[in-house]
Enzyme design. Sequence first.
Site, PDB file in Angstrom:
ATOM      1  N   ARG A  13      37.485   6.966   8.001  1.00 30.56           N
ATOM      2  CA  ARG A  13      38.490   6.687   6.953  1.00 30.56           C
ATOM      3  C   ARG A  13      38.346   7.719   5.841  1.00 30.56           C
ATOM      4  NH1 ARG A  13      34.593   2.041   4.772  1.00 30.56           N
ATOM      5  NH2 ARG A  13      33.799   3.143   2.952  1.00 30.56           N
TER       6      ARG A  13
ATOM      7  N   ILE B 272      38.292  10.515   3.004  1.00 33.14           N
ATOM      8  CA  ILE B 272      38.359  11.975   3.005  1.00 33.14           C
ATOM      9  C   ILE B 272      38.046  12.527   4.393  1.00 33.14           C
ATOM     10  CG2 ILE B 272      37.266  14.066   2.074  1.00 33.14           C
ATOM     11  CD1 ILE B 272      36.887  12.499  -0.580  1.00 33.14           C
TER      12      ILE B 272
ATOM     13  N   ASP C 227      25.016   6.783  13.702  1.00 31.98           N
ATOM     14  CA  ASP C 227      24.522   6.825  12.322  1.00 31.98           C
ATOM     15  C   ASP C 227      23.883   8.192  12.126  1.00 31.98           C
ATOM     16  OD1 ASP C 227      23.009   6.612   9.976  1.00 31.98           O
ATOM     17  OD2 ASP C 227      22.745   4.443  10.243  1.00 31.98           O
TER      18      ASP C 227
ATOM     19  N   GLY D 299      29.017   9.942   3.238  1.00 34.37           N
ATOM     20  CA  GLY D 299      28.339   9.784   1.951  1.00 34.37           C
ATOM     21  C   GLY D 299      28.428   8.352   1.498  1.00 34.37           C
TER      22      GLY D 299
ATOM     23  N   ASN E 165      16.984   0.135 -13.443  1.00 38.47           N
ATOM     24  CA  ASN E 165      17.253  -1.046 -12.586  1.00 38.47           C
ATOM     25  C   ASN E 165      17.323  -0.697 -11.106  1.00 38.47           C
ATOM     26  OD1 ASN E 165      17.632  -2.543 -14.942  1.00 38.47           O
ATOM     27  ND2 ASN E 165      19.778  -1.894 -15.061  1.00 38.47           N
TER      28      ASN E 165
ATOM     29  N   ASN F 123      26.218  11.565 -13.813  1.00 33.73           N
ATOM     30  CA  ASN F 123      27.060  10.397 -14.083  1.00 33.73           C
ATOM     31  C   ASN F 123      26.188   9.182 -14.361  1.00 33.73           C
ATOM     32  OD1 ASN F 123      29.492   9.161 -14.460  1.00 33.73           O
ATOM     33  ND2 ASN F 123      29.900   8.834 -12.278  1.00 33.73           N
TER      34      ASN F 123
ATOM     35  N   TYR G  19      22.791   9.345  -6.576  1.00 34.90           N
ATOM     36  CA  TYR G  19      23.951  10.028  -5.984  1.00 34.90           C
ATOM     37  C   TYR G  19      24.048  11.467  -6.502  1.00 34.90           C
ATOM     38  CZ  TYR G  19      28.888  10.726  -4.707  1.00 34.90           C
ATOM     39  OH  TYR G  19      30.068  11.201  -4.184  1.00 34.90           O
TER      40      TYR G  19
HETATM   41  P1  NAD Z   1      34.370   6.506   2.021  1.00 34.23           P
HETATM   42  O1  NAD Z   1      33.345   5.506   1.623  1.00 34.23           O
HETATM   43  O2  NAD Z   1      35.797   6.082   2.066  1.00 34.23           O
HETATM   44  O3  NAD Z   1      34.004   7.147   3.437  1.00 34.23           O
HETATM   45  C1  NAD Z   1      32.705   7.556   3.752  1.00 34.23           C
HETATM   46  C2  NAD Z   1      32.498   7.381   5.240  1.00 34.23           C
HETATM   47  O4  NAD Z   1      31.149   7.794   5.544  1.00 34.23           O
HETATM   48  C3  NAD Z   1      32.659   5.928   5.698  1.00 34.23           C
HETATM   49  O5  NAD Z   1      33.550   5.848   6.782  1.00 34.23           O
HETATM   50  C4  NAD Z   1      31.245   5.524   6.061  1.00 34.23           C
HETATM   51  O6  NAD Z   1      31.183   4.577   7.117  1.00 34.23           O
HETATM   52  C5  NAD Z   1      30.647   6.861   6.502  1.00 34.23           C
HETATM   53  N1  NAD Z   1      29.170   6.819   6.495  1.00 34.23           N
HETATM   54  C6  NAD Z   1      28.378   6.282   5.554  1.00 34.23           C
HETATM   55  N2  NAD Z   1      27.083   6.360   5.957  1.00 34.23           N
HETATM   56  C7  NAD Z   1      27.074   6.972   7.160  1.00 34.23           C
HETATM   57  C8  NAD Z   1      26.065   7.317   8.091  1.00 34.23           C
HETATM   58  N3  NAD Z   1      24.781   7.035   7.828  1.00 34.23           N
HETATM   59  N4  NAD Z   1      26.410   7.912   9.237  1.00 34.23           N
HETATM   60  C9  NAD Z   1      27.713   8.188   9.516  1.00 34.23           C
HETATM   61  N5  NAD Z   1      28.714   7.868   8.682  1.00 34.23           N
HETATM   62  C10 NAD Z   1      28.409   7.269   7.519  1.00 34.23           C
HETATM   63  O7  NAD Z   1      34.151   7.737   1.027  1.00 34.23           O
HETATM   64  P2  NAD Z   1      35.120   8.952   0.643  1.00 34.23           P
HETATM   65  O8  NAD Z   1      35.638   8.680  -0.714  1.00 34.23           O
HETATM   66  O9  NAD Z   1      36.043   9.281   1.735  1.00 34.23           O
HETATM   67  O10 NAD Z   1      34.009  10.110   0.465  1.00 34.23           O
HETATM   68  C11 NAD Z   1      33.727  11.084   1.451  1.00 34.23           C
HETATM   69  C12 NAD Z   1      32.728  12.071   0.861  1.00 34.23           C
HETATM   70  O11 NAD Z   1      33.246  12.645  -0.345  1.00 34.23           O
HETATM   71  C13 NAD Z   1      31.386  11.454   0.483  1.00 34.23           C
HETATM   72  O12 NAD Z   1      30.349  12.362   0.774  1.00 34.23           O
HETATM   73  C14 NAD Z   1      31.520  11.252  -1.003  1.00 34.23           C
HETATM   74  O13 NAD Z   1      30.269  11.220  -1.637  1.00 34.23           O
HETATM   75  C15 NAD Z   1      32.322  12.465  -1.395  1.00 34.23           C
HETATM   76  N6  NAD Z   1      33.038  12.339  -2.664  1.00 34.23           N
HETATM   77  C16 NAD Z   1      34.070  11.455  -2.793  1.00 34.23           C
HETATM   78  C17 NAD Z   1      34.729  11.385  -4.013  1.00 34.23           C
HETATM   79  C18 NAD Z   1      35.894  10.465  -4.250  1.00 34.23           C
HETATM   80  O14 NAD Z   1      36.473  10.492  -5.341  1.00 34.23           O
HETATM   81  N7  NAD Z   1      36.316   9.655  -3.294  1.00 34.23           N
HETATM   82  C19 NAD Z   1      34.334  12.189  -5.081  1.00 34.23           C
HETATM   83  C20 NAD Z   1      33.276  13.059  -4.905  1.00 34.23           C
HETATM   84  C21 NAD Z   1      32.643  13.131  -3.679  1.00 34.23           C
END
Ligand code: NAD
Length: 442
Positions: free
Chosen positions: A214, A216, A258, A284, A293, A341, A347
């Site tokens: 799902r 990004i 995973d 991520g 905490n 942040n 993170y």
């Molecule tokens: P999201 O939570 O919608 O999707 C993350 C996906 O990673 C999920 O489908 C989850 O199941 C998968 N995942 C988590 N742990 C895993 C593992 N151990 N093995 C395999 N898959 C795993 O998040 P997103 O918003 O689409 O973010 C994608 C990336 O972009 C992440 O690295 C996030 O940190 C980074 N990011 C997002 C934003 C934002 O605004 N959404 C901003 C900065 C960075």
Amino acid sequence: MADRYLRFTGTAPGRFLTRRLGLPQPAALRPWSPGTPTLDGPLLHLTAGDSAVTDRLGALLASTGLDVSGPGGTAERPAGIVLDATGVVTPGGLAEVHAALHPVIRSLAPGGRVVVLGVRPSADDHHQAAAQQALEGFVRSLGKEVGRGATVQLLRIVPEGVGAAGSTLRFLLSPRSAYVSGQVIELTAAEPGPVADPAAPLAGRTALVTGAARGIGASVAGVLVRDGARVLVLDVPAVRDELAATAERLGATALPLDITADDAAERIADAVPDGLDVLVHNAGITRDRRLANMPAERWASVVDVNLDSVLRTTDALLKAGTLNHGGRIVATASIAGIAGNNGQTNYAASKAGIIGLVRSLAPRAAAEHGITVNAVAPGFIETRMTAAVPLFIREAGRRMNSLAQGGLPVDVAETAAWFAQPGSAAVNGQVVRVCGQSLLGA
Ligand code: NAD
């Protein structure tokens, strides 16, 4: 999750009211799709200082098929401006930057693109370094001024390797970079790889995107499929059904796994018998708490998924030769890794770690394997991750950037796809923010 404010300001009463109240007036950004022109109008090629690359740059711009006016030309309503400031070597020479852009910047079309070309500030000539570094402040300020969905970037090239800038110029001038602004990108002179079909630059290539059920990741996978790659989408077995549905929708292959598993790299290698050309580390997680905490497990899980697993799989796949020569590694940082942040020490540490990894590995991976290593650093992107953010913080995240709106997953995906192109061999060791020029960490 919908940005109602953006919709409201797109209506006549919305425009009237927000103007009267002095509120942000975001311009709706137009996404790119096949058939959309790179630029919807003429491209002005301007020069400041004594450039040694005018002719070669002119030839490169002409080869893009854009309607180029210049060098030194005029256009009534330019959709793009490339200002060659590679010859600005003293602060006095900056007056020519002003002289070139001052008369035309007001006529830049809505959603216009400005790319200032510079060179790396010299370690031996502090006058040249002052002048070239000055361009960074200039570009970042202009990015905050232009408005109406326009963007401004500084692209540092190696003068002997102007031709290496083709894929990057095309990206920065096109709607694909709609949410990228105020960036400084430094190219090497590495020769672009061959592209048989510009409409499918990744044809014949195999790509794997982690965390792609799902958000990004799914969007990155979709854009890589669109660009011709054979794509594997990886996500945790717990979301196996969602992953299968995404794979089916995109025409990709699902790999439930995973990424923190001990045998993750081996399982990936088994799934790509002909090797891997593009590896996108996108998976991520966040486990927010203030440090006081934060239990050790929350710290450990975030660092394990976001950083350690990236290091482990990258090392193992490079060592095993699974990543093909000419390959591309794309990692995912975050502006939190740059600005920090509240509540995200774990993170932000993991995402800053990604930046360290990219900068250190990039030159070696290129020298030893012909592989580039870059990172996207998303800002506020409209996904499930940001939909969970409390309302007022979410609104602040959307507005506190030069484009006054959140980005879309496709904005990050287009940036990853530009890194992934064979033509982007000169893009290496870069961390490019996809954040609409967020005020955080600016
Ligand atoms: P999201 O939570 O919608 O999707 C993350 C996906 O990673 C999920 O489908 C989850 O199941 C998968 N995942 C988590 N742990 C895993 C593992 N151990 N093995 C395999 N898959 C795993 O998040 P997103 O918003 O689409 O973010 C994608 C990336 O972009 C992440 O690295 C996030 O940190 C980074 N990011 C997002 C934003 C934002 O605004 N959404 C901003 C900065 C960075």
